[in-house]
Structure formats: C-alpha cells, structure tokens
Design an enzyme around this catalytic site. Structure first.
Site, PDB file in Angstrom:
ATOM      1  N   ASP A  59      56.867  91.438  35.734  1.00 17.70           N
ATOM      2  CA  ASP A  59      55.966  92.265  36.538  1.00 17.70           C
ATOM      3  C   ASP A  59      54.562  92.156  35.989  1.00 17.70           C
ATOM      4  O   ASP A  59      54.202  92.847  35.032  1.00 17.70           O
ATOM      5  CB  ASP A  59      56.433  93.720  36.526  1.00 17.70           C
ATOM      6  CG  ASP A  59      55.624  94.575  37.492  1.00 17.70           C
ATOM      7  OD1 ASP A  59      54.633  94.054  38.055  1.00 17.70           O
ATOM      8  OD2 ASP A  59      55.973  95.748  37.685  1.00 17.70           O
ATOM      9  N   HIS A  92      55.746  98.322  45.842  1.00 18.78           N
ATOM     10  CA  HIS A  92      55.357  97.497  44.711  1.00 18.78           C
ATOM     11  C   HIS A  92      55.754  96.056  44.991  1.00 18.78           C
ATOM     12  O   HIS A  92      56.573  95.787  45.874  1.00 18.78           O
ATOM     13  CB  HIS A  92      56.061  98.020  43.445  1.00 18.78           C
ATOM     14  CG  HIS A  92      55.526  97.450  42.183  1.00 18.78           C
ATOM     15  ND1 HIS A  92      54.178  97.422  41.890  1.00 18.78           N
ATOM     16  CD2 HIS A  92      56.149  96.886  41.109  1.00 18.78           C
ATOM     17  CE1 HIS A  92      53.999  96.869  40.711  1.00 18.78           C
ATOM     18  NE2 HIS A  92      55.189  96.518  40.204  1.00 18.78           N
ATOM     19  N   CYS A 115      48.979  95.333  43.033  1.00 16.26           N
ATOM     20  CA  CYS A 115      50.179  94.596  42.643  1.00 16.26           C
ATOM     21  C   CYS A 115      50.378  93.298  43.412  1.00 16.26           C
ATOM     22  O   CYS A 115      50.789  92.298  42.847  1.00 16.26           O
ATOM     23  CB  CYS A 115      51.411  95.486  42.754  1.00 16.26           C
ATOM     24  SG  CYS A 115      51.683  96.134  44.393  1.00 16.26           S
TER      25      CYS A 115
END
Lengths: 319, 661
Positions: B471, B455, B411
């Site tokens: 995202d 994250h 991520c």
C-alpha cells in the site's frame, strides 16, 4: 350493484317478526357488514402497493402495504363496533296534514361509547344522520313527505354506519311498526259549516257539556282540573266535580252529508276545515261520518280525535 | 352513494386537510424532481385552496383537460418517457394535483386520498431511511384522518382531535396484524418484472475503473458502503483491507477490470488467522461483494474470480447480508500462468514515458524485486504528500505529471503510479480497489464502512511468494491506514460534516447511537428478505420449506391475531360490566340463602336486612355494615374503590350461620 346484493342478502337473512317490541338492542348477530365500493377500491390500491413493494424490494413499502391492509381489516371491526349494542326505541311520531312533512322518530341510546354518523333510512330514501352520545338518548328524525291522508306506515328501517373510513357498510334492520296519521289537507274554500237545522226544536235533550252548571258530584279520576270545585275543597268538603250541561240546540254536528263535494276526499277536506274552524271559534262540535259518529265536544284532544277519524276514514278503525 | 355520507357537500376544512396532507406527502419530492414539478404542484394546490376558501367554482373542464395534457407533455419532454422511477413519480405528482383541482364531490376526495397512499409509496422508491419512514407514516395518519373527517361530523366539521384520534386508534389497532403480515408474508427474490433503469439511480460506490481523481470523489460521501459485525476480536485497523474490484487493464490513464474473467479458487498455500464476520452491503448496483483479504468462504449466490474478487450473480440492488470467513495471514498464487503474467506486466509504452523509464532504470540498478519495491516506497516517503484535493492531472501522461511535477495526491495516484512503476520494472502488479478501515461503533461493536473509506492499493507478484499487498499510500500517510481517513486529514478535515465534528464526544456518541439504530433497522426492517425471513423463522422454531407452508402459517397467524384484536375490541364494548357492589351483594344473599334466609325477589335491601336482624341477631352487626355499603353504592352517592374492596372483603368473611331466634 353492491347495494342490491346487500339488500337481497339482508332480506334473506333478516326475517324477524314485526313489529318488534322496543327497545331493540343491536346484538352481534343482527348486524351485517359488507365492503363498500370504496372498500373494494381501497383493496385494489393495497394490491398495487403490494406489487410495487415486491417488485422494487421495498421493505418499508411492505410495512406501508401491510399497515394499510390491516387498517382495512380493523376498520371492519370499528365500523361494526359503531353499531353494536346500540339501543333503539320508537320516538314520537306526530300527526301531520297531507302535503306536510311527517317525521318518524327513533330514539338511539348507546350504553358505552359515543357513536358517530349513524344513519337511519327507509329503503331507497335519504337517511338521517346522528351522533349518539354516551350519556343521553339521541333522537333521529326521519323526514318523509306526505301526499295522501291516512295512516302512513314507516315500515322497516335500516340503521347503518360507514364510520370511520367508509370502507365498510355495517347495518341492521328494525321495525317498530311506526306510523304517522296524516290528516286530510283542509279545504280553505269550504267556508264555515252550515248552522244546524235544530231537529229537536227548543226542547233540547240535556247532554253533558260545559255550558250551564248543573250539579256537584263526587270526583272521578280523569275529570278535568278546571271542573273541580276548588271552593268546595277550600271549605273542607271532599273533592267534588262541577258538572255542566249543554243543550243539544247549541251543539254543532259536522256531517258528511253537509260537506258537498264531488268525491269523498273532497268531503273529508271540507270536514277537516270545518273541524279546525269550529275548534278555533270555541264552539262545541260533533262529527258524523258514514259508520262513525263522534259525540260533540271541544278542545285539542277532541279535535285530534275528529281529524284522526277523517284521516282514517275507510281504512278501518284506529288502533 | 351520496346518501351514505353524513356530509355529502365538500366542506372547506375537509378540503384543507386533504391539501395539507398532499403537500406533506409531496414535499420530499421537491428536491428530487425537476423544479417545475414542485412549482406546478404548489400553484395548483394554492389555487384549489383558494377555490375552497372563497367557495368559488372549480375551473372549467376544458381547462383541467388542457392542464392535464400539458402536464403529461411536459413529463414526456423532460424524461422522453412516462415510465421509470423519476418520470412515473413526476406523472403521479402532477396527476394528484389535477385530481385535487377538479374534485367536486366527497367521492372524488376519497379517490384523491387513495392517490395519496400511492404517493407515499413513491417516496420510498427514493429513500427508505428512518426519518423518511417516520415522516411518511405521519402522512398516512394525516390521510386517514382526512378520510375520517369525511365520514364523521353530523352537521358540522369535526375538530382536529375528532379526526386525528380515531385515525390514530385505527392505525394503532392495525399494528399487530401488520407485524404478522410483515414477518410471515412470503418474500420473493428479485423483481417481478424488469426494473426501470433509474430505479437504482444515485447509488454511490466503487466503479470498475480507476482514473486519477475518481476515488477522491467518493471520499466526499458519508454514505454507508457496508457494515460488519465481527465474531470475536476485531483485527487491527491496519489489517482491514476490504477487497473490491481488481484492476489489471491499463491504458496509460485508466485502470480497468480485465475482460478475462476466469473463475478462481480459494486454495491457499498458507491460510492462518481466520476471522469470522457478517457483512451487510448497501445496494450499489454492481456485482462485487467485499471481504477481508483473503476470503475463505463464498456467500450464497456469489462466485470468485481468479484475482480473488467476489462477485454476486445478481447485481447488488438490495441490501444483502452474508457471513464470511477470511484469513489474515495467507500466501497464494506462487504459480502465475503466463496469460496473467502478461496481463500483469502490460502497459502502453508510449504513455507516461518518464515513469516507465524510471521503472526500467530501477530494474537495471537493483539486485532483486525487494530492492525495487523499497526504492519506490522510499521515493514516495521522501517527496510526496497526501491530499484529498490534488491538482487535476490534465496531460496525456498523468502519472508522469504526478510523479515528477505535482507530487501531491490521493490513494489512486499512489496506487496507479506504483503499479505502473512495478510493471515497467518487470514485476507483475495490479491495482486493487475497495475500502480500508471503517468506524467502530462502541455501542454495538459494529464496524461501519463508509464510501469515504474507499481506498486503492497494489498487489505485486514475487517469485516464490506469490501475490503480496503493497500500500504505497501507507508510506505517505501512515495515519490513513492506522486510524482512518479522518485523522489523515487533520483536525479540520475536508469533509464538512458530522464526521469532522467527532472531537466532541457527545456528538460522536449520538452518532454512534443513531448508527446502531440504523443498523438494526437495516437488518430487521430493510434487510428482511428471503434469507433473513427463513433464518428468523428458523430461530423461532419454524422450519419453512416453501412458500406454501409459509402461506399456511400466515393465514393461521392472521386469523389468530386478527381474532385477538377483534375480541379485545368486542370485549371492551360489551354492555357495562357488573357493578362490584352488586356482585358482593349477590354473594351475600347467596350465603344467607345457604343458611336458610332467602331474599324474596321483591324484597329491598333494607327490608331484607330488617328480616335478617330479626331472625338471626348473631350476624346482624356484619349484615348491617354490608347492607349499608351496598345501599350507599347503589342508591346513595356511591362508594370509593377502597370501600368497594372493603365490601367485598366483608362479604368474603361473612358467615351466615348462627342460631335462629
């Protein structure tokens, strides 16, 4: 320091009449409890743990701290409980010779549970510890070395315990007026007593004794069994007692005047030796001390009576 | 002193008990402190054990002193100090060992036991978990049992049972008082004096910077980040973005929290779908608190920054708990002040030139920001893969390396490169780190968010729309967002742990039960702080305004509960209760006395019966039964419980009246 403090507090509170009539039961209000040095130290440790818990915000540290603190408080109850309702009676306190170790015995009884590590001591002396069983009486024997002849009084005794963790000292006092007769230490160099100058000559006055059979008389309670006329009893007669008599000439008087020593204690030591030796030889003997005269006789009780008279010479009469 | 212990001399078994308890309490430290500490401790304990066993002499004094000096020196050498959690614990463990070695009398043993209690506390500095707590309280039991051993045993060493039983009873009887203290003892906020620097060592959590690879380290950790209890429905998994540090400053490799820390407000132009929940955060040593986007309320003692990052005023050094309301549908920040705009567009021109060039190319070719966003997402979707073990990016232009060569990442790679692309294309962007998702415990409906759920995502600013969340990871690995890290990583997973074993329901259920227990424990035991105490007492109906009032309550409760415990112990101990047969007999006699037949004090039961039979034949039969039972109970073999009840019942029914003869 704490011991002294405890002592003075207790002396002040505990002003019971002595001697007490047995059995003494340790009721709630006659048991004292105070923390010991270890107890104070433990409190300090708990305080340190508390500070650490607060500072580091250790919640489980709080649990530990409070558990230990509460355990300390509960320990007080447990220590107290280890003494409460304990029943005390005086035990047998046998006479000893001076220089030997006397034993003051106290019988402890627990009505409910077992008690552990209960100590009995005289002030400032090494205690005797016992576990008291729930079912049977337990004897605590307090050994005390003796030095002089006479009546050794036990005085007030402390019964105490620090079980289970030693943070508290629970104690009580009791006084049964225990005492031990301390016989004079026999003087082994004294030899045998001088044979009597028979003052009365051959015509001795008959005195009761056990030398020669004299007559049969009716049984009186207290007559020794070996003097009972068993044969007469077997014939169907009533219980009869055989009476013997000795003559004064056969009896031996152990006399204060004959025991030659520079001081009274020396005389008593010599007399003690004579008593033991004469008894051993099986001879009948009497004892004559200034102010005391014991008629001749024989046997263990007689011997003890004589020794007791020697032990208590000059201390007043035996109770 | 020696006169007050039944066994003044050191008994082998007593020493062995102490050594065993010491080994138990020090054992968990073996993994936390340097190896030499454990080795030293083990050797000294073995040596002491041998001394006790073989009844040989303690080492000479000079040797003990020399060893002590050496231990202090070694600690100083290892830590450069003797205070602080690790150094202090090391020193205590070593001193305990020395104390064991030199002890000769029972009094010193008691001292060593007290040291043992302190060692228990040092363990809690490292861990307060349930297993450690249980283990440590067993250690406390062992120490108390050792203590009992020294005060028990007349003429012999007490047995294991004779040690453990009284110690156990003592601790058990202490529990009620302990609870009172625990609940009512006034808690204070924060430390009394400065905590050593390493007091919170080893805490895991997000940091205020992000470089490629930094978050994936966290992913390896199963540790709990925080727990959430929702009021009402739980939002869909894909909406569970737990906002943490917001990173604006970028130097070509690392994203950082900006220096600019202007306070923000929670004024939203749209705020709908409120969600209410309670968060309890594990200590992480930093300031930030977590909330779902976007926070609608502020916890006590916290503030909010311009970028909606909630910060606690004190570092989160203890587990804290706060209630939150968040709005899942929101719109905010349509007006972007120029300083923030500049900050949201800044990057180092010289670094990552290919990425920057790509962003600028998109800006030229696209009609608007929406199109630029789509191009970036399409790029990731088409060519990139999600992995926890991305190759290390070593060049000075890490995002170039990632976007054009490696194309595999986690991520933080996606978020970092995406934000950079946006900035190059002229769209203000920032990286938001935090946690995504969590694991729902079906037993207590609590969401457990682990470090593994860490994250990073991006927020971009669009004209008229304000800040919106993008995202990029979700287009690469939609599973990651929809159902959590585990499914994203496939059946085998990368995490070699219970998490990977989730397929077996049994294990999962066990784990859920364990988590639920832990949650309660955290909430009620570990998290019992000032606020929680006030709240709990308020629920009990006690309005505690200040600590003085609390202290008053504490004193009262301690006296009351202590009195009750004492009373229970005392009552149980009273000289045996009266025999029920005697009670029945006395009642029987009283009834007859009421009718004129009075038993004389010297009159035995059988004589009395004879008289009753003679005087009042009407009741003779019943009187005979009662007397028979009583005589059997008192002077015979005793009677059964049932017969005892029968006796009482007969006496109750008994009527003494009847004609005199």
């Amino acid at each position: 320091m704490f011991a002294n403090l405890r002592q003075s507090i207790a002396d002040w509170i505990f002003r019971a009449k002595v001697p007490e009539t047995p059995p003494v039961t340790l009721a709630q209000r006659r048991i004292f409890v105070l923390p010991t040095k270890q107890g104070y130290f433990f409190a300090l440790v708990v305080l340190v743990l508390l500070l650490a818990s607060v500072n580091y915000a250790l919640s489980i540290g709080f649990v530990l701290t409070f558990l230990l603190a509460s355990m300390g408080a509960v320990a007080l109850l447990h220590t107290w409980r280890n003494l409460a309702h304990l029943k005390l009676r005086p035990g047998r306190c046998d006479p000893v010779f001076a220089g030997d170790t006397a034993s003051f015995r106290v019988v402890l009884e627990s009505p409910s549970r077992e008690r552990y590590a209960v100590g009995i001591r005289r002030r400032g002396e090494i205690p005797a510890f016992v576990d008291v069983h729930a079912t049977e009486p337990t004897v605590a024997s307090l050994a005390v070395p003796t030095q002089r002849r006479g009546r050794l009084r036990c005085g007030r005794l402390e019964v105490f315990t620090r079980y289970p963790v030693g943070f508290f000292h629970a104690w009580s006092y009791f006084d049964f007026g225990l005492s031990v007769i301390v016989y004079p230490r026999p003087d082994p160099t004294a030899g045998l007593p001088p044979q009597q100058s028979t003052s009365g000559g051959d015509e001795g006055i008959p005195v009761p004794g056990d030398e020669d059979f004299a007559l049969l008389r009716g049984y009186r309670p207290g007559d020794p069994p070996r003097q009972i006329a068993w044969k007469a009893l077997a014939r169907g007669d009533d219980l009869l007692t055989k009476e013997f008599q000795s003559t004064a000439s056969a009896e031996l008087w152990l006399d204060w005047i004959d025991a030659r020593a520079p001081d009274p204690e020396g005389r008593l030591a010599i007399l003690a030796h004579w008593v033991i030796e004469t008894e051993r030889l099986g001879q009948s003997y009497g004892l004559r001390l200034p102010g005391v005269s014991i008629a001749p006789g024989r046997g263990e009780p007689h011997r003890n009576r004589c020794l007791e008279a020697l032990a208590l010479h000059g201390e007043g009469t035996a109770p | 002193m020696s006169g007050t212990l039944p066994n003044a001399a050191l008994d082998v078994r007593n020493v062995m008990w102490l050594l065993a308890a010491m080994v138990f309490v020090a054992a968990p430290h073996a993994t936390r402190l340097p190896e030499w500490v454990g080795v030293f401790f083990a050797l000294v304990v073995a040596w002491r054990g041998w001394i006790a066993w073989s009844a040989s002499r303690n080492p000479p004094r000079w040797l003990v002193v020399a060893l002590t000096v050496a231990a202090v020196a070694a600690t100083l050498f290892a830590y450069r100090r003797v205070t602080g959690r690790d150094a202090g614990t090391t020193l205590l463990v070593l001193m305990a060992a020395m104390k064991l070695l030199e002890m000769k009398t029972s009094r010193e043993v008691v001292l060593a036991i007290h040291l043992g209690f302190v060692l228990v506390m040092t363990n809690f500095l490292f861990s307060q978990s349930i297993p450690i707590a249980i283990y440590m309280f067993v250690c406390v039991w062992l120490f108390v049992a050792t203590l009992v051993g020294y005060h028990r045993g007349v003429g012999r060493s007490p047995t294991i049972r004779e040690r453990l039983m009284p110690a156990g009873m003592l601790l058990l009887h202490a529990v009620p008082l302990m609870l009172v203290f625990f609940i009512l003892f006034p808690r204070v906020q924060g430390p009394l004096w400065a905590l050593p620097q390493d007091a919170r060592a080893g805490l895991t959590g997000l940091s205020d910077t992000m470089t490629p690879g930094s978050v994936s380290q966290l992913i390896q950790s199963e540790a709990t980040a925080f727990r959430v209890q929702f009021d009402g429905d739980i939002p869909p998994f894909s909406r569970l973005y737990w906002r943490g540090p917001v990173l604006w400053a970028f130097d070509g490799r690392t994203w950082k929290v900006p220096e600019l820390s202007a306070a923000g407000s929670m004024e939203y132009s749209r705020a709908e779908r409120p969600v209410r929940y309670t968060v309890s955060v594990e200590p992480h040593g930093k300031h930030w608190l977590f909330s779902l986007d976007v926070p609608g309320t502020l916890p006590r003692g916290a503030g909010i920054r311009h970028d909606l990052q909630m910060r606690s005023i004190r570092p989160v050094d203890t587990r804290i708990r706060y209630e939150m309301t968040s709005y899942l549908d929101y719109r905010y920040g349509e007006k972007l002040p120029s300083t923030f705009r500049a900050l949201g567009l800044s990057f180092d021109e010289r670094r990552n030139p290919r990425t920057v060039a790509l962003g600028r190319q998109w800006a030229r070719e696209s009609a608007g920001p929406a199109q630029i966003l789509n191009r970036a997402l399409q790029l990731f979707n088409a060519q990139f893969t999600y992995t926890l073990e991305p190759p290390l990016l070593t060049s000075d232009d890490p995002y170039d390396e990632f976007l054009f060569e490696v194309k595999r990442g986690f991520c933080e790679h996606y978020a970092g490169s995406f934000a950079l692309l946006m900035r190059a294309a002229g769209i203000p962007a920032r990286v938001v780190t935090g946690y995504q998702g969590g694991e729902l415990n079906p037993l207590n409906r609590e969401l457990l968010v682990r470090q593994a759920d860490a994250h990073a995502w991006v927020e971009v600013w669009l004209e008229e729309r304000g800040w919106i969340r993008v995202d990029p990871t979700s287009v690469v690995s939609p599973d990651r967002i929809d159902s959590g890290i585990n499914s994203a990583l496939g059946p085998i997973g990368v995490i070699p742990s219970l998490i990977a074993a989730d397929r077996l329901r049994v294990l999962a259920n066990l784990r859920f039960a364990w988590d639920a227990l832990n949650s309660q424990y955290n909430q009620w035991v570990l998290g019992y702080n000032v606020d929680r105490q006030r709240q709990f007492l308020a629920n009990l109906g006690l309005e505690i305004s200040d600590w003085k009032k609390l202290a008053l309550w504490l004193t009262g409760a301690v006296l009351a509960v202590g009195g009750l415990v004492g009373l229970a112990l005392v009552l149980r101990d009273l000289p045996s209760r009266r025999d029920p047969a005697v009670v029945a007999w006395d009642r029987f006699c009283a009834k007859l006395a009421g009718t004129g037949i009075v038993r004389a004090p010297h009159e035995g039961p059988l004589d009395f019966l004879a008289r009753v039979e003679a005087v009042r034949p009407a009741v003779a039969g019943e009187a005979r039964e009662i007397t028979g039972l009583y005589v059997e109970a008192r002077y015979g073999a005793g009677i059964s419980k049932r017969e005892g009840r029968d006796l009482l019942a007969r006496v109750r029914r008994f009527r003494g009246r009847g004609p005199f003869r």
